[in-house]
Write a protein that holds these residues in place. Structure first.
Motif, PDB file in Angstrom:
ATOM      1  N   LEU A   1       0.853  -1.327  -0.047  1.00  0.00           N
ATOM      2  CA  LEU A   1      -0.031   0.100   0.027  1.00  0.00           C
ATOM      3  C   LEU A   1       0.808   1.187  -0.004  1.00  0.00           C
ATOM      4  N   THR A   2       0.815   2.158  -1.120  1.00  0.00           N
ATOM      5  CA  THR A   2       1.783   3.227  -1.179  1.00  0.00           C
ATOM      6  C   THR A   2       1.083   4.520  -0.476  1.00  0.00           C
ATOM      7  N   LYS A   3       1.564   5.427  -0.795  1.00  0.00           N
ATOM      8  CA  LYS A   3       1.167   6.912  -0.066  1.00  0.00           C
ATOM      9  C   LYS A   3       0.544   6.711   1.203  1.00  0.00           C
ATOM     10  N   ALA A   4       1.023   5.888   1.962  1.00  0.00           N
ATOM     11  CA  ALA A   4       0.382   5.549   3.323  1.00  0.00           C
ATOM     12  C   ALA A   4       1.034   6.564   4.113  1.00  0.00           C
ATOM     13  N   ASP A   5       1.031   7.792   3.873  1.00  0.00           N
ATOM     14  CA  ASP A   5       1.523   8.782   4.883  1.00  0.00           C
ATOM     15  C   ASP A   5       0.551   9.014   6.056  1.00  0.00           C
ATOM     16  N   ALA A   6       1.179   9.758   6.901  1.00  0.00           N
ATOM     17  CA  ALA A   6       0.551   9.951   8.296  1.00  0.00           C
ATOM     18  C   ALA A   6      -1.212  10.316   8.115  1.00  0.00           C
ATOM     19  N   ASP A   7      -1.455  10.974   7.233  1.00  0.00           N
ATOM     20  CA  ASP A   7      -2.737  11.543   7.278  1.00  0.00           C
ATOM     21  C   ASP A   7      -3.858  10.770   6.263  1.00  0.00           C
ATOM     22  N   SER A   8      -3.475   9.763   5.562  1.00  0.00           N
ATOM     23  CA  SER A   8      -4.317   8.968   4.595  1.00  0.00           C
ATOM     24  C   SER A   8      -4.946   8.159   5.745  1.00  0.00           C
ATOM     25  N   SER A   9      -6.343   7.910   5.058  1.00  0.00           N
ATOM     26  CA  SER A   9      -7.291   7.264   5.976  1.00  0.00           C
ATOM     27  C   SER A   9      -6.975   5.706   6.147  1.00  0.00           C
ATOM     28  N   GLY A  10      -6.593   5.270   4.926  1.00  0.00           N
ATOM     29  CA  GLY A  10      -6.136   3.742   5.078  1.00  0.00           C
ATOM     30  C   GLY A  10      -7.154   2.623   5.153  1.00  0.00           C
ATOM     31  N   GLY A  11      -8.239   2.945   4.845  1.00  0.00           N
ATOM     32  CA  GLY A  11      -9.335   1.904   4.947  1.00  0.00           C
ATOM     33  C   GLY A  11      -9.134   0.686   3.764  1.00  0.00           C
ATOM     34  N   ALA A  12      -8.341   1.439   2.666  1.00  0.00           N
ATOM     35  CA  ALA A  12      -8.137   0.606   1.480  1.00  0.00           C
ATOM     36  C   ALA A  12      -7.257  -0.684   2.198  1.00  0.00           C
ATOM     37  N   ALA A  13      -6.449  -0.572   2.976  1.00  0.00           N
ATOM     38  CA  ALA A  13      -5.735  -1.582   3.450  1.00  0.00           C
ATOM     39  C   ALA A  13      -6.513  -2.763   4.045  1.00  0.00           C
ATOM     40  N   ILE A  14      -7.443  -2.445   4.967  1.00  0.00           N
ATOM     41  CA  ILE A  14      -8.428  -3.282   5.406  1.00  0.00           C
ATOM     42  C   ILE A  14      -9.274  -3.987   4.346  1.00  0.00           C
ATOM     43  N   SER A  15      -9.777  -3.019   3.387  1.00  0.00           N
ATOM     44  CA  SER A  15     -10.582  -3.753   2.375  1.00  0.00           C
ATOM     45  C   SER A  15      -9.911  -4.596   1.707  1.00  0.00           C
ATOM     46  N   ILE A  16      -8.830  -4.234   1.111  1.00  0.00           N
ATOM     47  CA  ILE A  16      -8.155  -5.254   0.160  1.00  0.00           C
ATOM     48  C   ILE A  16      -7.764  -6.597   0.677  1.00  0.00           C
TER      49      ILE A  16
ATOM     50  N   LYS B   1      -5.541 -11.778   0.804  1.00  0.00           N
ATOM     51  CA  LYS B   1      -4.148 -11.954   0.923  1.00  0.00           C
ATOM     52  C   LYS B   1      -3.800 -10.783   1.831  1.00  0.00           C
ATOM     53  N   PRO B   2      -2.472 -10.876   2.491  1.00  0.00           N
ATOM     54  CA  PRO B   2      -2.237  -9.888   3.424  1.00  0.00           C
ATOM     55  C   PRO B   2      -1.441  -8.551   2.762  1.00  0.00           C
ATOM     56  N   ILE B   3      -1.586  -7.545   3.601  1.00  0.00           N
ATOM     57  CA  ILE B   3      -1.051  -6.639   3.055  1.00  0.00           C
ATOM     58  C   ILE B   3       0.460  -6.732   3.739  1.00  0.00           C
ATOM     59  N   LEU B   4       1.549  -6.505   3.015  1.00  0.00           N
ATOM     60  CA  LEU B   4       2.816  -6.943   3.332  1.00  0.00           C
ATOM     61  C   LEU B   4       3.777  -5.708   3.767  1.00  0.00           C
ATOM     62  N   PHE B   5       3.687  -4.488   2.983  1.00  0.00           N
ATOM     63  CA  PHE B   5       4.381  -3.521   3.146  1.00  0.00           C
ATOM     64  C   PHE B   5       3.406  -1.745   3.090  1.00  0.00           C
ATOM     65  N   LEU B   6       4.039  -0.977   3.531  1.00  0.00           N
ATOM     66  CA  LEU B   6       3.499   0.021   3.333  1.00  0.00           C
ATOM     67  C   LEU B   6       4.441   1.287   2.892  1.00  0.00           C
ATOM     68  N   GLY B   7       4.088   2.038   1.865  1.00  0.00           N
ATOM     69  CA  GLY B   7       5.008   3.226   1.398  1.00  0.00           C
ATOM     70  C   GLY B   7       4.603   4.362   2.030  1.00  0.00           C
ATOM     71  N   VAL B   8       5.836   4.922   2.713  1.00  0.00           N
ATOM     72  CA  VAL B   8       5.429   5.704   3.640  1.00  0.00           C
ATOM     73  C   VAL B   8       6.094   7.349   3.364  1.00  0.00           C
ATOM     74  N   GLY B   9       6.681   7.471   2.094  1.00  0.00           N
ATOM     75  CA  GLY B   9       7.446   8.747   1.722  1.00  0.00           C
ATOM     76  C   GLY B   9       8.180   8.623   0.340  1.00  0.00           C
ATOM     77  N   GLN B  10       8.842   9.465   0.123  1.00  0.00           N
ATOM     78  CA  GLN B  10       9.318   9.654  -1.269  1.00  0.00           C
ATOM     79  C   GLN B  10      10.912   8.999  -1.271  1.00  0.00           C
TER      80      GLN B  10
END
Lengths: 385, 463
Positions: free
Chosen positions: A333-348, A354-363
């Motif tokens: 899941l990319t663009k997972a910076d502090a303020d994104s709501s992140g519900g996509a992670a739960i839903s996907i 299949k598990p979420i393995l990594f978060l992209g949290v910056g440039q």
């Protein structure tokens, strides 16, 4: 990520607590009132009005007063209407027993408003609607009819229900990425899929750094032979990170590039091949068929689906379609910076299993985090700083 | 398309109201709940959804329906008006020299949109130039350059530059000859202060006439905050929704429009530079409520016909209007049809065919018709020029030969011939129109002339 939801979860907890406390108070009041009204029928009117509002105390009143005077008729009729409204509620007997032993029971209508609030909070956090409903259902199951001792806090009960409900949908098929890489025969081939602009190429660059940090040699293969500027983009990353890149001319066969990547890794003793693919919308049948072909020709050890944390309700649609075309092993899941709501992670995670393995949290190339569902849920339910 | 599901679920709910002369609160609650669900599933902001549905509920209950109006029509009217109110007009973009700046999150499609918009302006007779100021993302320069080559428009960028503000300034100078300057910027998150500083500086340097926010149709509830922050820093005058060819509904755009008090400018519907549409609120709402979108359709028809004609100079669609419709015309029209985009998209724009009826068709109906069209094309490829010009002359022996040559069967060939005959008959009714004005023809069709045989190329999927 998830900051908004965290606040909402804690407000859900406190509003259920409030409801339960009020109910406990009312039950206590009701006990006194009912006892008094047995002596004083004139005081019956306001009390029965109250019982109509609060079913459990009504039921409690009905059982404690027994068939002694008029107040029973009023209380009983109030109870009747309640009973027809919710057939599967706790029985009058159970409620009476709970009441007698100093416990109260949480009922569907106690939760109705807080649950509605919670559903809105989940939707506001981009949790997909059917997934949000699933979470609510779990909470309902876990809480309704639960008795709590008056010495326990309702907070604990809510927290347990929330914890389980969230973990149920987020923690699916989790596996240890590092271990799987370590155990696999080399070269390990990983293919990245996803729609346009979600950050596949950047994630590949980041993951190559992650793997290099752990002592693996990595080769990149650019299977995006379609998008303008794709070769230049990944080339630049490869240069920055000093990685070998296998690429063909724009317009070439993506499967062939990835195949060459694997061949290169085999003959040069490289541990991991990271294969990019062109972003494609899941509605494009031709491109999805191409993805199937890539899956067949390259037969990757792992396929990772990349999506962005800012995605809304549609995230599940595309996750499903990509999983169908070329079965995925996990998601980034990319663009997972502090303020994104992140519900996509739960839903996907929930819809693909299949598990979420990594978060992209910056440039930066280091801005890739392992995703830990337990940690996330704990953080969500932890004290608000 | 945006809010497609709202259209069908709303129609479903409203159908339940059919025949009722009065509707009570319970009916309205049901309708409102449907609307809420659809809007939320389309990623419209939760707060906005609640406001909108509250308005609809209040008005539907309070306003007396005009005499002779059914309750259903009354509710429909309220929903329509509230939606129009929310969506607003299309962003005003005068066809004159101007500077437009694009802003948005990473990966929302700014660079592609810049090239598409440039293409759009060039088709309107203006000379556009794209200035690429993204110095951060690797490959951004090359992508923009290649897209602009495809769009055949001027391009400025500096692959070695590191100061976006300087590039923007130089770019304006270097492309001084152009009428419309489209300034593309690096993707950024609206909460990254240093990046917001940067875009404010670019804005100072180029002083755009309008700044457009580019939003991925799939964006979720975050749209609200992004829109607000961008609006505060550079002022957003309009919104472009991209990737509408996926399944995302683009409700984030409605949120953004509401938040920035602006409007929708363009819709991005595909990967090539031509896949851009100007947002048309009327057509949008009509399509939403199942009333078709004639204007979009006629524009597409005209464009596709012009392209098909450009490929084959011998073919002249005007001759159809004079009453001679040959198989060759049919072949060309089918080619033109294919250029108009996916059949279901086109169908949705046809009055009376879009919306309600589309919902009732089986899911694979469009594929089946498209298959059939493809078979017809193969058959026509197996015919001689004479046969295409004089289909009446085709006899049994020829049918057998054509069937064998095209790998189909005689029955399909006969089907094609009778289809042509039917279309020919229908078209002769239009032959008086003379000037070949597609739009007028469409209007005539709408009034009820068309039906099964329908307009030329549309025949094959009539039944």
């Amino acid at each position: 990520m998830f900051d908004g939801l965290k606040d909402k979860l804690s407000s859900f907890r406190s509003s259920v607590e409030e409801t339960a406390d009020k109910k406990a108070e009312e039950a206590a009041d009701q006990e006194n009132a009912a006892a008094e009204s047995a002596q004083d029928p004139a005081r019956d009117e306001p009390d029965s009005a109250e019982t109509a509002v609060d079913p459990s105390s009504g039921a409690a009143a009905a059982t404690t007063t027994e068939d002694t005077d008029e107040s029973v008729a009023a209380s009983a009729s109030a109870e009747d209407t309640v009973e027809t409204d919710e057939d599967d509620g706790p029985s009058a007997f159970k409620r009476a027993a709970a009441f007698a032993t100093g416990k109260i029971i949480i009922e569907e209508e106690d939760l109705e408003d807080p649950l509605w609030e919670l559903e809105m909070a989940l939707l506001e956090s981009d949790v997909e609607m059917s997934v949000a409903e699933e979470i609510l259902e779990t909470i309902r199951e876990k809480m309704i009819g639960e008795t709590r001792k008056q010495v326990d806090t309702t907070g604990e009960l809510v927290e347990r229900a929330l914890h389980d409900a969230l973990l149920d949908v987020i923690q699916v098929g989790q596996f240890d990425f590092d271990e799987r890489i370590a155990a696999a025969d080399k070269p390990v081939t990983i293919i990245f899929t996803g729609v346009n602009g979600v950050g596949k190429t950047t994630s590949i660059a980041k993951l190559s750094e992650y793997l290099a940090d752990r002592g693996y040699s990595v080769v990149l293969a650019n299977g995006d032979t379609y998008r303008a500027g794709a070769n230049e983009q990944i080339q630049k990353h490869a240069e920055n990170l000093d990685r070998k890149l296998i690429s063909h001319e724009q317009g070439g066969d993506p499967a062939a590039v990835l195949y060459d990547g694997v061949k290169y890794a085999e003959s040069n003793d490289i541990d991991v091949v990271l294969g990019d693919t062109a972003g494609r919308l899941h509605t494009s049948d031709d491109l999805m068929a191409q993805l199937e072909k890539i899956g067949r020709v390259v037969d990757p050890d792992m396929t990772l689906f990349v999506d962005e944390a800012v995605a809304g309700q549609d995230a599940v649609q595309r996750a499903k379609k990509f999983n169908e075309a070329a079965e995925i092993d996990g998601a980034i899941l990319t663009k997972a910076d502090a303020d994104s709501s992140g519900g996509a992670a739960i839903s996907i995670a929930y819809v693909t299993g299949k598990p979420i393995l990594f978060l992209g949290v910056g440039q930066g190339y280091d801005d890739l985090e392992r995703f830990d569902p337990e940690l996330l849920v704990d953080r969500l339910l932890g004290e608000t700083e | 398309m945006v809010l497609d599901d709202l259209g069908s679920s709303l129609r479903g709910t409203l159908d339940d109201l059919r025949g009722k002369s009065r509707i009570d609160e319970e009916d309205i609650d049901e309708v409102v709940k449907q609307i809420q669900r659809s809007l939320l599933q389309a990623d419209v902001d939760v707060g906005l959804v609640m406001n909108l549905s509250e308005n609809i509920k209040q008005r539907a209950l309070e306003e007396e329906p005009a005499a002779g109006t059914t309750a259903r029509d009354q509710v429909l009217k309220v929903v329509y008006e509230e939606m129009v109110d929310l969506v607003g007009d299309s962003t005003e973009l005068p066809l004159e020299p101007q500077t437009i700046m694009l802003a948005g999150l990473q990966g929302s499609g700014k660079t592609t949109t810049a090239a598409k918009m440039a293409w759009w302006f060039s088709k309107k007779g203006l000379r556009p130039a794209v200035i690429q100021t993204d110095t951060f993302r690797p490959g951004a320069y090359d992508q923009a350059k290649q897209m602009c080559e495809r769009a055949e428009v001027d391009f400025y960028g500096d692959p070695d530059g590191s100061d976006p503000v300087q590039i923007a300034r130089d770019g304006l100078e270097a492309t001084a000859d152009a009428d419309v300057h489209i300034v593309d910027t690096a993707g950024r998150h609206a909460l990254e202060d240093d990046l917001i500083d940067e875009i404010e500086q670019i804005e100072d340097a180029v002083s755009p006439d309008i700044s457009l926010l580019v939003l991925d149709a799939a964006i979720g509830q975050g749209a609200k905050q992004q829109a607000r922050e961008f609006d505060e820093s550079i002022g957003i005058g309009g919104v472009v929704i991209t990737k509408l060819d996926g399944t995302a509904k683009g409700g984030g755009a409605l949120t953004a429009v509401n938040e920035t008090d602006s409007s929708i400018a363009f819709l991005g519907t595909g990967e090539t530079v031509q896949d851009i549409e100007r947002f048309e609120p009327n057509g949008f709402i009509s399509r939403l409520l199942g009333m078709g979108d004639l204007k979009q359709l006629s524009e597409r028809v005209e464009r596709a016909m012009a392209e098909t004609q450009a490929e084959d100079e011998d073919w002249d669609p005007e001759s159809i209007m004079e009453g001679s419709f040959t198989l060759k015309d049919m072949q060309k029209q089918m080619e033109a049809m294919n250029k108009m985009g996916p059949l279901d998209q086109v169908m949705d724009m046809i009055p009376g065919l879009g919306g309600g009826i589309m919902d009732q068709l089986p899911d694979n109906a469009m594929d089946v018709t498209q298959d059939r069209m493809r078979r017809f094309e193969v058959i026509m490829d197996s015919m001689t020029d004479d046969e295409l010009e004089e289909p009446q002359s085709i006899g049994a022996a020829q049918i057998e030969r054509i069937a064998r040559g095209s790998g189909t069967d005689e029955e399909t060939v006969r089907e094609l011939l009778s289809q042509h005959k039917m279309m020919d008959r229908t078209l002769s009714q239009f032959s008086g129109m003379g000037d070949g004005d597609m739009q007028r023809m469409m209007k005539k069709l709408q009034k009820g002339g068309g039906g099964g045989g329908g307009l030329g190329g549309m025949g094959p999927f009539g039944d």
